[in-house]
Design a protein around this motif. Structure first.
Motif, PDB file in Angstrom:
ATOM      1  N   GLY A   1       0.800  -1.203   0.000  1.00  0.00           N
ATOM      2  CA  GLY A   1       0.000   0.000   0.000  1.00  0.00           C
ATOM      3  C   GLY A   1       0.839   1.262   0.000  1.00  0.00           C
ATOM      4  O   GLY A   1       2.077   1.216  -0.065  1.00  0.00           O
ATOM      5  N   GLY A   2       0.166   2.410   0.092  1.00  0.00           N
ATOM      6  CA  GLY A   2       0.842   3.697   0.065  1.00  0.00           C
ATOM      7  C   GLY A   2       0.710   4.441   1.376  1.00  0.00           C
ATOM      8  O   GLY A   2       0.372   3.865   2.415  1.00  0.00           O
ATOM      9  N   ALA A   3       0.942   5.755   1.313  1.00  0.00           N
ATOM     10  CA  ALA A   3       0.958   6.577   2.522  1.00  0.00           C
ATOM     11  C   ALA A   3      -0.437   6.790   3.095  1.00  0.00           C
ATOM     12  O   ALA A   3      -0.584   7.033   4.294  1.00  0.00           O
ATOM     13  CB  ALA A   3       1.610   7.917   2.214  1.00  0.00           C
ATOM     14  N   THR A   4      -1.475   6.729   2.267  1.00  0.00           N
ATOM     15  CA  THR A   4      -2.852   6.916   2.726  1.00  0.00           C
ATOM     16  C   THR A   4      -3.709   5.746   2.276  1.00  0.00           C
ATOM     17  O   THR A   4      -3.302   4.953   1.418  1.00  0.00           O
ATOM     18  CB  THR A   4      -3.462   8.209   2.146  1.00  0.00           C
ATOM     19  OG1 THR A   4      -3.609   8.065   0.720  1.00  0.00           O
ATOM     20  CG2 THR A   4      -2.570   9.413   2.440  1.00  0.00           C
ATOM     21  N   ARG A   5      -4.899   5.654   2.860  1.00  0.00           N
ATOM     22  CA  ARG A   5      -5.814   4.588   2.449  1.00  0.00           C
ATOM     23  C   ARG A   5      -6.136   4.710   0.961  1.00  0.00           C
ATOM     24  O   ARG A   5      -6.189   3.705   0.249  1.00  0.00           O
ATOM     25  CB  ARG A   5      -7.105   4.654   3.270  1.00  0.00           C
ATOM     26  CG  ARG A   5      -8.085   3.516   2.940  1.00  0.00           C
ATOM     27  CD  ARG A   5      -9.422   3.725   3.628  1.00  0.00           C
ATOM     28  NE  ARG A   5     -10.285   2.554   3.449  1.00  0.00           N
ATOM     29  CZ  ARG A   5     -11.031   2.320   2.374  1.00  0.00           C
ATOM     30  NH1 ARG A   5     -10.994   3.176   1.359  1.00  0.00           N
ATOM     31  NH2 ARG A   5     -11.786   1.230   2.309  1.00  0.00           N
TER      32      ARG A   5
ATOM     33  N   ALA B   1      -6.345  12.372   0.217  1.00  0.00           N
ATOM     34  CA  ALA B   1      -6.860  12.265   1.581  1.00  0.00           C
ATOM     35  C   ALA B   1      -8.244  11.639   1.681  1.00  0.00           C
ATOM     36  O   ALA B   1      -8.839  11.642   2.754  1.00  0.00           O
ATOM     37  CB  ALA B   1      -6.869  13.651   2.233  1.00  0.00           C
ATOM     38  N   PHE B   2      -8.795  11.098   0.590  1.00  0.00           N
ATOM     39  CA  PHE B   2     -10.109  10.454   0.677  1.00  0.00           C
ATOM     40  C   PHE B   2      -9.996   9.191   1.527  1.00  0.00           C
ATOM     41  O   PHE B   2      -9.188   8.304   1.244  1.00  0.00           O
ATOM     42  CB  PHE B   2     -10.634  10.094  -0.716  1.00  0.00           C
ATOM     43  CG  PHE B   2     -11.103  11.272  -1.521  1.00  0.00           C
ATOM     44  CD1 PHE B   2     -12.345  11.844  -1.281  1.00  0.00           C
ATOM     45  CD2 PHE B   2     -10.297  11.814  -2.516  1.00  0.00           C
ATOM     46  CE1 PHE B   2     -12.789  12.931  -2.027  1.00  0.00           C
ATOM     47  CE2 PHE B   2     -10.729  12.898  -3.268  1.00  0.00           C
ATOM     48  CZ  PHE B   2     -11.969  13.460  -3.017  1.00  0.00           C
ATOM     49  N   THR B   3     -10.802   9.108   2.561  1.00  0.00           N
ATOM     50  CA  THR B   3     -10.794   7.926   3.433  1.00  0.00           C
ATOM     51  C   THR B   3     -11.925   6.955   3.100  1.00  0.00           C
ATOM     52  O   THR B   3     -12.084   5.939   3.774  1.00  0.00           O
ATOM     53  CB  THR B   3     -10.912   8.344   4.903  1.00  0.00           C
ATOM     54  OG1 THR B   3     -12.123   9.095   5.086  1.00  0.00           O
ATOM     55  CG2 THR B   3      -9.722   9.207   5.322  1.00  0.00           C
ATOM     56  N   ASP B   4     -12.681   7.277   2.053  1.00  0.00           N
ATOM     57  CA  ASP B   4     -13.862   6.494   1.713  1.00  0.00           C
ATOM     58  C   ASP B   4     -14.002   6.513   0.191  1.00  0.00           C
ATOM     59  O   ASP B   4     -13.998   7.581  -0.425  1.00  0.00           O
ATOM     60  CB  ASP B   4     -15.082   7.137   2.391  1.00  0.00           C
ATOM     61  CG  ASP B   4     -16.394   6.545   1.934  1.00  0.00           C
ATOM     62  OD1 ASP B   4     -17.028   7.157   1.062  1.00  0.00           O
ATOM     63  OD2 ASP B   4     -16.772   5.486   2.433  1.00  0.00           O
TER      64      ASP B   4
END
Length: 397
Positions: free
Chosen positions: A81-85, A188-191
Motif C-alpha cells: 500500500g501507500g501513505a494513505t488509504r 486524503a479520501f478515506t472512503d
C-alpha cells in the motif's frame, strides 16, 4: 460477471491501542485479517481477491493467511500500500488491471464479520448502479457542532445512513476516479464512495448489516472477541413475542416489512404504521425483557411522527448486541384480508434481513386471514404477531 475483492490491510490502527496492527490481532484463535478473508474466499461470487498490506507487514500477512482453513486459488499475491488509504486502494486497483474484472468490492480488513448476504447485496447493487455503498439506519440523534461545541443544526435522521464496507463499483469507473484524484494531487479520501462522489459518479446506498462492525477502539475488540467465541460461550436462549395493530384510514399504501405496498387504504399511526416491523421490534425487546416499542419510542414524542419503522427494529437488534447477544430467528404473521403478502414476501424478508444483519433463512414471514371475523375480517384494520429467538451470554442473564 467477473468480481474482484480488494481487502485494505495497510493501516496502522493506532486508535486500537498498542501492539501489532489491529488487522493481525487475534479474535479467538484466528487473526482479524484471516477472518475477513475467509468470508470473501468462500463466497462463490468472488473470482479474485487481493490484499493490500503495509511493506513492513509481510511476515504478519504470511502468518495470517497460513491459518486459513483451505488455501484458495482465488487469492492473488498481496500488494504494498501507500501513505494513505486512498493510495493503498489505488495500488490494489492497479494490480487488478491485468484481470480487468467487471466489478470490484473494496473492504476494510478490520471488518471481520461482513456476511455472505451483505456481499451478495454489494455485487447486486454495483452491477445495477455502478457505484454503491452499504449503509445502516442511524438511530441516535446527530448534532452538527461549531468550533465552540455549540449546536449548529440537527439533521433529519431519516436521511442519514452510517456507511460501511464492502463498497462496490464497476471496476473501470473506480479505477478512473482514483487515477484522476491522484493526478489532481488529492490523496486524503478515506472512503471510496466519497472519492466517487468527487469524480461525479452517482453513488447509491444499499442495505448494510448491523453485525458488520469495524474494529477501531479496544472496546470493539472485546465485543468482537465475544462474537468470535460464540460457539464456546454459555448462552441462554430466550423467546419473545410481539403484536401490533393499526386501523385503516385514508391513503393509497401501507408499509409492511419495510416495503411500501400499494393499497386502497392507509393506516392511522404515529409512525409509518408498519405492523410487521413493530411486532418484530416488540418480540426482540420482549426476549430482552427490555420494555416495548412505546418505552423506547413514545408516541407522545413528536420526533417519531411519521418515523420509518426500520429504525425501531435496528434499535432492538442493537440492544441485543450491546448485551453480547445474538438474534437467531425472527418469525412474523400478518393478519388481514388485504393486501396480500405473497407478491411482496421475499422483498420483505430481504429488507428485514438487511435491517437486522441476519441471513435470509433466519427470517420467516407468513400471512393469514381471519375468515371474515373480527376487525381484520371486516377490513377495518391490519395486525401482525411475531416471535423472536435470541441468545444472551449466561453471565449477563
Amino acid at each position: 460477471m467477473s468480481v474482484a475483492a480488494l481487502i485494505v490491510a495497510a493501516g496502522r490502527g493506532s486508535r486500537a491501542g498498542e501492539g501489532i496492527p489491529k488487522q493481525y490481532r487475534l479474535l479467538g484463535e484466528m487473526p482479524v485479517l484471516a477472518r475477513t478473508l475467509s468470508t470473501f474466499l468462500a463466497h462463490p461470487g468472488i473470482n479474485h481477491t487481493v490484499v493490500v498490506i503495509h511493506p513492513d507487514d509481510r511476515a504478519l500477512y504470511e502468518g495470517a493467511i497460513a491459518v486459513l482453513p483451505v488455501p484458495s486459488a482465488t487469492l492473488l499475491p498481496c500488494v504494498h500500500g501507500g501513505a494513505t488509504r486512498q493510495d493503498s486502494v489505488r495500488s490494489g486497483l492497479e494490480a487488478l488491471t491485468g484481470l480487468n474484472p467487471e466489478l470490484v468490492l473494496v473492504h476494510d480488513a478490520a471488518r471481520p464479520f461482513p456476511g455472505p448476504d451483505l456481499i451478495d447485496r454489494a455485487i447486486g447493487a454495483s452491477g445495477r448502479w455502478g457505484a454503491a455503498v452499504p449503509g445502516t439506519v442511524v438511530t441516535d440523534t446527530i448534532k452538527v457542532i461549531g468550533e465552540r461545541s455549540e449546536v449548529i443544526s440537527t439533521p433529519d435522521r431519516s436521511t442519514l445512513r452510517a456507511v460501511q464496507t464492502p463498497q462496490a463499483f464497476r471496476f473501470p469507473l473506480l479505477l478512473d476516479a482514483h487515477r484522476r484524484a491522484a493526478a489532481a494531487g488529492l490523496h486524503a479520501f478515506t472512503d471510496d464512495g466519497a472519492l466517487a462522489e468527487w469524480a461525479g459518479l452517482p453513488v447509491h446506498v444499499f442495505e448494510g448489516a448491523a453485525g458488520n462492525i469495524k474494529l477501531t477502539h479496544p472496546a470493539d475488540f472485546q465485543e468482537a472477541d465475544r462474537r468470535s467465541k460464540g460457539n464456546t460461550m454459555a448462552y441462554l436462549t430466550r423467546l419473545g413475542t410481539g403484536f401490533d395493530v393499526h386501523a385503516f384510514g385514508a391513503g393509497d399504501h401501507v408499509w409492511l416489512g419495510g416495503i411500501k405496498v400499494p393499497h386502497d387504504r392507509g393506516v392511522l399511526a404515529h409512525s409509518d404504521g408498519d405492523v410487521i416491523l413493530h411486532a418484530l421490534t416488540d418480540a426482540i425487546l420482549g426476549a430482552l425483557a427490555d420494555g416495548d416499542i412505546g418505552t423506547h419510542f413514545p408516541p407522545s414524542d413528536p420526533q417519531w411522527r411519521g418515523a420509518s419503522s426500520d429504525r425501531f427494529l435496528a434499535h432492538a437488534v442493537e440492544r441485543v448486541a450491546k448485551r453480547g447477544g445474538i438474534v437467531d430467528h425472527l418469525d412474523a404473521t400478518l393478519l388481514c384480508e388485504k393486501p396480500r403478502l405473497g407478491p411482496h414476501r421475499e422483498a420483505m424478508r430481504q429488507r428485514i434481513a438487511g435491517i437486522t444483519g441476519l441471513r435470509l433463512d433466519q427470517v420467516s414471514l407468513k400471512a393469514t386471514t381471519t375468515e371474515k371475523l373480527g376487525f381484520t375480517g371486516r377490513s377495518e384494520g391490519i395486525a401482525a404477531q411475531a416471535a423472536a429467538t435470541i441468545r444472551l451470554p449466561e453471565v449477563n442473564a
